[in-house]
Design a protein around this motif. Structure first.
Motif, mmCIF file in Angstrom:
data_model
loop_
_atom_site.group_PDB
_atom_site.id
_atom_site.type_symbol
_atom_site.label_atom_id
_atom_site.label_comp_id
_atom_site.label_asym_id
_atom_site.label_seq_id
_atom_site.Cartn_x
_atom_site.Cartn_y
_atom_site.Cartn_z
ATOM 1 N N ASP A 75 46.759 25.457 58.704
ATOM 2 C CA ASP A 75 46.601 26.902 58.929
ATOM 3 C C ASP A 75 47.927 27.646 58.802
ATOM 4 N N ASP A 76 48.741 27.276 57.819
ATOM 5 C CA ASP A 76 50.025 27.958 57.619
ATOM 6 C C ASP A 76 49.819 29.217 56.776
ATOM 7 N N VAL A 77 50.052 29.109 55.458
ATOM 8 C CA VAL A 77 49.917 30.269 54.586
ATOM 9 C C VAL A 77 48.491 30.808 54.605
ATOM 10 N N ALA A 78 47.516 29.917 54.697
ATOM 11 C CA ALA A 78 46.119 30.347 54.684
ATOM 12 C C ALA A 78 45.785 31.271 55.845
ATOM 13 N N ALA A 79 46.616 31.280 56.881
ATOM 14 C CA ALA A 79 46.371 32.166 58.018
ATOM 15 C C ALA A 79 46.502 33.632 57.634
ATOM 16 N N LEU A 80 47.146 33.902 56.499
ATOM 17 C CA LEU A 80 47.290 35.279 56.029
ATOM 18 C C LEU A 80 46.044 35.783 55.321
ATOM 19 N N SER A 220 44.311 43.009 42.648
ATOM 20 C CA SER A 220 42.940 43.520 42.502
ATOM 21 C C SER A 220 41.903 42.505 42.944
ATOM 22 N N ARG A 221 42.197 41.219 42.752
ATOM 23 C CA ARG A 221 41.237 40.176 43.123
ATOM 24 C C ARG A 221 41.059 40.108 44.638
ATOM 25 N N VAL A 222 42.156 40.334 45.360
ATOM 26 C CA VAL A 222 42.077 40.350 46.818
ATOM 27 C C VAL A 222 41.450 41.656 47.290
ATOM 28 N N PHE A 223 41.843 42.768 46.678
ATOM 29 C CA PHE A 223 41.313 44.078 47.050
ATOM 30 C C PHE A 223 39.786 44.108 46.940
ATOM 31 N N LEU A 224 39.248 43.519 45.888
ATOM 32 C CA LEU A 224 37.796 43.529 45.662
ATOM 33 C C LEU A 224 37.058 42.495 46.501
ATOM 34 N N GLY A 225 37.807 41.652 47.209
ATOM 35 C CA GLY A 225 37.162 40.625 48.023
ATOM 36 C C GLY A 225 36.604 39.485 47.210
ATOM 37 N N HIS A 226 37.124 39.290 46.005
ATOM 38 C CA HIS A 226 36.644 38.207 45.147
ATOM 39 C C HIS A 226 37.456 36.925 45.324
ATOM 40 N N HIS A 227 38.644 37.062 45.919
ATOM 41 C CA HIS A 227 39.490 35.896 46.167
ATOM 42 C C HIS A 227 40.284 36.097 47.446
ATOM 43 N N TRP A 228 40.690 34.976 48.028
ATOM 44 C CA TRP A 228 41.631 35.011 49.131
ATOM 45 C C TRP A 228 43.050 35.131 48.586
ATOM 46 N N LEU A 229 43.972 35.567 49.437
ATOM 47 C CA LEU A 229 45.364 35.717 49.026
ATOM 48 C C LEU A 229 45.936 34.405 48.503
ATOM 49 N N THR A 230 45.650 33.297 49.166
ATOM 50 C CA THR A 230 46.218 32.019 48.736
ATOM 51 C C THR A 230 45.687 31.586 47.370
ATOM 52 N N ASP A 231 44.492 32.007 46.997
ATOM 53 C CA ASP A 231 43.981 31.726 45.653
ATOM 54 C C ASP A 231 44.870 32.388 44.605
#
Length: 268
Positions: A75-80, A220-231
């Motif tokens: 739960d390191d970077v993924a916590a963001l 844009s991928r994070v903004f649209l909710g299509h991906h997580w930040l870590t992706d």
């Protein structure tokens, strides 16, 4: 096509000679590549080098998936991921959602091939050489392989549909294919462009525009909710690593040409 002399202007980016290797390992490797280029031809050697690079890229994707698993467990970077998506939700509006959806589609399965094909035709006609075709096709193939491999290895679920802007996507989330493909394809296009740009300001603008495009696609991928930040972060890292391999392969090709290798093997 006139492959013998059309590559000569591509040797430099400004004052930097791409056929000059500063490290001992680089010089030794370049010397071996030049010898192989004399024997087999520089262009076939470039193709083989890129095929080997695709294998390296696939291995790097597997390593990245293992690292990601470790990060997710701790739960390191993924916590963001959740906080960043929650913040993005506060920025949405019907108009902005439409504009961002249109923008991200440029890097999609239809938009990005059209962009690549347009530049590819221009490069091939202008330079009268096969090198841009080899580089762009290989870069795209490696990017696609890395995307498919990453999704199959991780199988991560995308953010909830309740947090996403339609049209919804249902393939695995890791890594972001839009971001990875944009990083590699646009990065290759930028590289090919700056090889023929003599003014420093023009090169800076080309790199800046390309970088902003790649960053905006990932956002844009994070903004649209299509991906997580870590992706998206993983896609940028993988894309840059593969792009570095593509550029290195091209530098080796140019080095072989400079040292007298023909683009294709001589029949004599």
């Amino acid at each position: 096509m006139q492959p013998e002399h059309s590559e000569e202007p591509d040797r430099r980016v400004g004052d930097v000679d791409l056929t000059t290797w500063r490290t001992r390992a680089g010089r030794a490797g370049a010397e071996q590549w030049a010898r192989a280029g004399h024997r087999w031809g520089a262009l076939p050697l470039l193709v083989v080098t890129l095929l080997i690079g695709i294998g390296v890229a696939a291995t790097a994707t597997w390593v990245a998936s293992e690292v990601y698993d470790a990060v997710r467990e701790s739960d390191d970077v993924a916590a963001l991921d959740r906080p960043v998506l929650t913040w993005m939700l506060t920025l949405r509006s019907p108009t902005l959602d439409t504009v961002v959806t249109w923008w991200t589609d440029i890097a999609g399965t239809i938009g990005m091939p059209i962009v690549a094909l347009g530049f590819l035709v221009g490069f091939t006609i202008q330079r009268r050489a096969w090198t841009p075709l080899v580089l762009l096709v290989s870069a795209s193939a490696g990017s696609l392989l890395m995307t498919v491999a990453g999704k199959d290895l991780i199988g991560r679920a995308r953010p909830p549909l309740s947090d996403a802007v339609p049209p919804y996507e249902h393939s695995p989330s890791f890594p972001s294919g839009h971001t990875l493909n944009a990083t590699v394809i646009v990065g290759t296009i930028v590289y090919l462009l700056i090889l023929r740009q003599s003014r420093t300001a023009t090169r800076v603008w080309t790199i800046t525009v390309g970088t902003l495009f790649v960053l905006s696609v990932g956002a844009s991928r994070v903004f649209l909710g299509h991906h997580w930040l870590t992706d998206v972060l993983a896609a940028w890292a993988l894309g840059l690593a593969w792009l570095a391999l593509v550029i290195t392969a091209h530098r080796l090709y140019l080095t072989a040409l400079r040292r007298g290798a023909r683009p294709v093997r001589s029949s004599r």
